[in-house]
Design a protein around this motif. Structure first.
Motif, PDB file in Angstrom:
ATOM      1  N   ARG A 208      32.018  46.194  50.269  1.00 39.10           N
ATOM      2  CA  ARG A 208      32.812  44.971  50.297  1.00 39.10           C
ATOM      3  C   ARG A 208      34.271  45.340  50.550  1.00 39.10           C
ATOM      4  NH1 ARG A 208      28.404  43.599  50.485  1.00 39.10           N
ATOM      5  NH2 ARG A 208      27.250  42.058  49.230  1.00 39.10           N
ATOM      6  N   ARG A 209      34.929  44.572  51.396  1.00 39.92           N
ATOM      7  CA  ARG A 209      36.327  44.841  51.747  1.00 39.92           C
ATOM      8  C   ARG A 209      37.233  43.776  51.149  1.00 39.92           C
ATOM      9  NH1 ARG A 209      36.013  48.712  55.607  1.00 39.92           N
ATOM     10  NH2 ARG A 209      33.968  48.919  56.620  1.00 39.92           N
ATOM     11  N   VAL A 210      38.353  44.232  50.636  1.00 42.99           N
ATOM     12  CA  VAL A 210      39.341  43.342  50.024  1.00 42.99           C
ATOM     13  C   VAL A 210      40.571  43.322  50.924  1.00 42.99           C
ATOM     14  CG1 VAL A 210      40.708  42.853  47.976  1.00 42.99           C
ATOM     15  CG2 VAL A 210      38.487  43.976  47.748  1.00 42.99           C
ATOM     16  N   VAL A 224      41.182  37.033  45.973  1.00 41.79           N
ATOM     17  CA  VAL A 224      40.625  37.799  47.091  1.00 41.79           C
ATOM     18  C   VAL A 224      39.493  38.709  46.617  1.00 41.79           C
ATOM     19  CG1 VAL A 224      42.742  37.689  48.447  1.00 41.79           C
ATOM     20  CG2 VAL A 224      42.388  39.612  46.892  1.00 41.79           C
ATOM     21  N   LEU A 225      39.556  39.184  45.364  1.00 45.99           N
ATOM     22  CA  LEU A 225      38.435  39.952  44.820  1.00 45.99           C
ATOM     23  C   LEU A 225      37.196  39.074  44.702  1.00 45.99           C
ATOM     24  CD1 LEU A 225      40.142  42.060  41.987  1.00 45.99           C
ATOM     25  CD2 LEU A 225      39.117  42.935  44.094  1.00 45.99           C
ATOM     26  N   ALA A 228      35.729  38.694  48.121  1.00 46.75           N
ATOM     27  CA  ALA A 228      35.032  39.898  48.565  1.00 46.75           C
ATOM     28  C   ALA A 228      33.684  40.052  47.876  1.00 46.75           C
ATOM     29  CB  ALA A 228      35.905  41.129  48.311  1.00 46.75           C
ATOM     30  N   LEU A 256      33.846  48.928  46.771  1.00 45.63           N
ATOM     31  CA  LEU A 256      34.895  47.959  47.085  1.00 45.63           C
ATOM     32  C   LEU A 256      36.041  48.717  47.755  1.00 45.63           C
ATOM     33  CD1 LEU A 256      34.856  44.926  46.476  1.00 45.63           C
ATOM     34  CD2 LEU A 256      36.424  45.354  44.588  1.00 45.63           C
ATOM     35  N   LEU A 258      39.768  48.654  49.370  1.00 49.86           N
ATOM     36  CA  LEU A 258      41.032  47.938  49.412  1.00 49.86           C
ATOM     37  C   LEU A 258      42.004  48.743  50.280  1.00 49.86           C
ATOM     38  CD1 LEU A 258      42.619  46.179  46.348  1.00 49.86           C
ATOM     39  CD2 LEU A 258      43.983  47.021  48.246  1.00 49.86           C
TER      40      LEU A 258
END
Length: 389
Positions: A208-210, A224-225, A228, A256, A258
């Motif tokens: 998952r990208r933040v 935004v978290l 994601a 994750l 970021l």
């Protein structure tokens, strides 16, 4: 060549004639051919035999663990026949390897294809092509490249030591749910190395990208978290309940990512520290960006929880020619002297700069049946990046 030689002997050879011939045949060595014709009397083009790797040289390649640079140094130290350039040696070895020629590294043969041994199997990674028993042979991996953005058609992800190190770091973090920091100057190839490493994970769909803005507030980072983690509108309005929802989502084994972590202010980093301090959190966190290590150092409580600090350095002068020959076919026949000249004046070991240069050269050679990159073409490409030299 015979006509040019006759004009030169008669004193009628102008530079423009030579340039016209060079442009017609697509080379930049006509003057050299003339000097050679005057010295030897041979005006017909010789038959180019090409370089072939003998069984003895191939066995030596296995002894040095597949390290092409070390192989070339040993060949040069042994003397005897002329030693080919690094790009030529790399190209021929890569062709033999792709054709199925086994490379015996002292443990077991490494051959092309899905059945070759996986040196990173213990970390849960897919096969890494061309990695010997401790060498750094720069071979191009074809698997999962559709998930890695490249700036130039025909470019490939190169397995430099930095890329392999990022592979191991990301795999380790994903396995134990740890926090890692990926840093280095802008343009060194952090993003490409990271995305390639993520694509090689056993379960890339769990990544998952933040995406954060510049200096986000804690509520903005919380939102935004949630996006994601695909929580959507299920995130409660109250801060305490919302944080508990995030912690419950972080129980799952995910990764994750970021990027541009240097944008995060102290309160946002403290908020991340609180989430990853929770004993139930099983999601790995990758903080990446130029200057991200300095931002994390300002929050000692989070910095102390970083499992690995992964630096992506600039390319060294010794590896630029070999790496670029593996990055794109245009660089395979460029002389080491020209590559060193470009790196000294413009490249400076920065992968993004080299990618932009390759993009300019690709555009200039597009449609030509025989694309030869000479010094003038390199000068024009460099001038587009930094102005006249």
């Amino acid at each position: 060549m015979r006509g040019l030689l006759e004009r030169q002997r008669a004193g009628e050879l102008a530079t423009r004639y030579v340039r016209e011939v060079a442009g017609t045949v697509g080379v930049s060595t006509v003057w050299c051919w003339l000097e050679q014709a005057k010295a030897t009397g041979q005006v017909e083009a010789g038959v180019r035999q090409g370089y072939a790797v003998s069984d003895e040289v191939w066995a030596l390649l296995g002894e040095v663990g597949g390290n092409v640079a070390e192989l070339r140094r040993r060949l040069a130290a042994a003397g005897g026949a002329s030693v080919p350039s690094a790009s030529t040696l790399h190209r021929v070895i890569r062709g033999d390897w792709r054709a199925g020629r086994a490379l015996l590294t002292g443990r077991e043969p490494v051959v092309a294809g899905p059945s070759r041994p996986d040196p990173l199997h213990g970390l849960g990674l897919n096969v890494v092509a061309g990695q010997g028993a401790g060498g750094q042979v720069f071979l191009r991996e074809q698997k999962h490249l559709a998930q890695v953005p490249v700036l130039v058609p025909g470019a490939q992800v190169v397995h430099t030591p930095a890329v392999r190190s990022v592979l191991r770091t990301v795999a380790h973090a994903a396995a134990v749910g740890a926090v890692v920091c990926l840093y280095g100057d802008a343009g060194q190839g952090k993003t490409v190395a990271l995305q390639y490493a993520l694509s090689q994970l056993p379960h890339p769909a769990r990544v998952r990208r933040v995406h954060v803005g510049v200096y986000p507030t804690v509520p903005e980072l919380r939102r935004v978290l949630a996006d994601a983690l695909e929580l959507g509108r299920r995130l409660p309005r109250g801060a305490g309940e919302a944080d508990l929802t995030l912690v419950n989502a972080l129980r799952q084994p995910r990764v994750l990512v970021l990027d541009e972590a240097q944008r995060l202010p102290g309160p946002a980093l403290e908020f991340l520290r609180g989430l990853w301090d929770h004993p139930d959190t099983d999601t790995a966190l990758v903080l990446a960006g130029a200057g991200s290590e300095r931002a994390l150092r300002r929050v000692p409580a989070l910095a102390s929880r970083v499992l690995s600090w992964e630096l992506v350095p600039r390319l060294s002068q010794r590896e630029v020619a070999t790496v670029m020959a593996a990055f794109h076919p245009l660089w395979e026949d460029v002389t080491e002297g020209d590559v060193a000249w470009v790196d000294e004046h413009v490249g400076h070991g920065n992968f993004r700069t080299w990618a932009k240069l390759t993009s300019h050269l690709t555009a200039e050679t597009y449609g030509k049946s025989r694309a030869v990159v000479d010094r003038r073409m390199l000068e024009r490409a460099c001038a587009r990046l930094m102005g006249p030299l």
